[in-house]
Design a protein around this motif. Sequence first.
Motif, short mmCIF file in Angstrom:
data_model
loop_
_atom_site.label_atom_id
_atom_site.label_comp_id
_atom_site.label_asym_id
_atom_site.label_seq_id
_atom_site.Cartn_x
_atom_site.Cartn_y
_atom_site.Cartn_z
N GLU A 189 77.11 108.39 38.21
CA GLU A 189 77.90 108.18 39.49
C GLU A 189 76.83 107.67 40.39
O GLU A 189 75.74 108.18 40.66
CB GLU A 189 78.44 109.67 39.90
CG GLU A 189 79.27 109.13 41.11
CD GLU A 189 79.88 110.33 41.38
OE1 GLU A 189 80.22 110.63 42.87
OE2 GLU A 189 80.46 111.18 40.70
N GLN A 190 77.29 106.40 41.04
CA GLN A 190 76.27 105.91 41.83
C GLN A 190 76.59 106.41 43.61
O GLN A 190 77.87 106.44 43.69
CB GLN A 190 76.19 104.41 41.96
CG GLN A 190 75.43 103.57 43.05
CD GLN A 190 75.47 102.18 42.83
OE1 GLN A 190 75.20 101.69 41.99
NE2 GLN A 190 75.86 101.80 44.00
N ARG A 191 75.83 106.93 44.10
CA ARG A 191 76.02 107.13 45.60
C ARG A 191 74.98 106.75 46.44
O ARG A 191 74.01 106.21 45.96
CB ARG A 191 76.02 108.87 45.78
CG ARG A 191 77.11 109.66 44.88
CD ARG A 191 76.83 111.09 44.92
NE ARG A 191 77.57 111.76 43.97
CZ ARG A 191 77.75 113.08 43.96
NH1 ARG A 191 76.93 113.97 44.69
NH2 ARG A 191 78.62 113.51 43.06
N TYR A 199 71.49 106.12 45.11
CA TYR A 199 70.85 107.11 44.00
C TYR A 199 71.74 107.40 42.90
O TYR A 199 73.03 107.11 43.24
CB TYR A 199 70.26 108.56 44.74
CG TYR A 199 71.31 109.23 45.26
CD1 TYR A 199 71.90 110.39 44.28
CD2 TYR A 199 71.85 109.19 46.42
CE1 TYR A 199 72.99 111.16 45.00
CE2 TYR A 199 73.00 110.00 46.98
CZ TYR A 199 73.31 110.88 46.53
OH TYR A 199 74.24 111.88 46.86
N TYR A 200 71.63 108.02 41.84
CA TYR A 200 72.44 108.37 40.93
C TYR A 200 72.56 109.75 40.39
O TYR A 200 71.57 110.29 40.37
CB TYR A 200 71.97 107.20 39.38
CG TYR A 200 72.08 105.66 39.80
CD1 TYR A 200 73.01 104.97 39.75
CD2 TYR A 200 70.98 105.29 40.63
CE1 TYR A 200 73.13 103.69 40.13
CE2 TYR A 200 70.91 103.76 40.88
CZ TYR A 200 71.95 103.28 40.40
OH TYR A 200 72.08 101.79 40.92
N TRP A 201 73.61 110.08 40.04
CA TRP A 201 74.01 111.57 39.77
C TRP A 201 74.55 111.42 38.21
O TRP A 201 75.57 110.88 37.97
CB TRP A 201 74.84 112.29 40.60
CG TRP A 201 74.95 113.87 40.36
CD1 TRP A 201 75.85 114.56 39.73
CD2 TRP A 201 74.05 114.77 40.86
NE1 TRP A 201 75.28 115.82 39.86
CE2 TRP A 201 74.35 116.00 40.70
CE3 TRP A 201 72.77 114.41 42.06
CZ2 TRP A 201 73.43 117.03 40.91
CZ3 TRP A 201 72.04 115.59 42.17
CH2 TRP A 201 72.41 116.74 41.71
#
Length: 248
Positions: A189-191, A199-201
Amino acid sequence: MKILLTNDDGIFAPGIQNLCKELEKEHEVVVVAPDRERSAAGHSITLHHPLRAKEMSFEGIESKCIAIDGTPADCVKIAIESLLEDKPDFVISGINAGPNLGYDVLYSGTVSAAVEGLLLGVSAIAISLVTDDKWEFSQGAKFVNKLLKEYKRRDLAKDILLNVNLPVDFNGSSRITKLGNRSYTNSFEQRLDPRGERYYWLAGEAVEEDNDEETDVRAINEGYASITPIKLSLTAFKKMENLRKWDL
């Protein structure tokens, strides 16, 4: 029997503590587990900093408990090669809080800890509870004790571990299974952070397709515990002769 108990959820996790309380009723148990959660650590080991071992005590547990600031594989390796006077009869990893089905075993710190036991010549079992929110480990702990008694009566090759998954409402019924098909979609998930930087989760949802009745995924979905024998050897022996014909 002498049992080395470990996990990837950390030494404070209720799964390992419930299992220890059950096993120490009949066996000599030593707990050597990570000092914090190390889920999805796979079979990584620590090379670039020293490992520290700290003896812990927990209410209701009489067994020796040692926390290691390393991975699950580190815990098994240092326990057998340095901390224990005698090699244990079993390495048991779990009870993990969440499934280790299908391709999960390639990432799982729980399974990798059991694999490290096999690499060091010790019989091993990995056990997981397939749930996201109902952490009832007592039935699973009793099942492990039952499984150990049956294991002791039988002959199982030293290069095979048992990967056990239990449904949340386990009623005692189980199936012998093979690894199923379980992968993940939409993994990242990109935020944006407060400075507008991406950043990526890691997230994603499990995808379970083409699982016949012999798979661990199907067994769990139908309310059975799955017991899957896993071999260490990854060599595709049937393809070796074909590769010898290549112009290399």
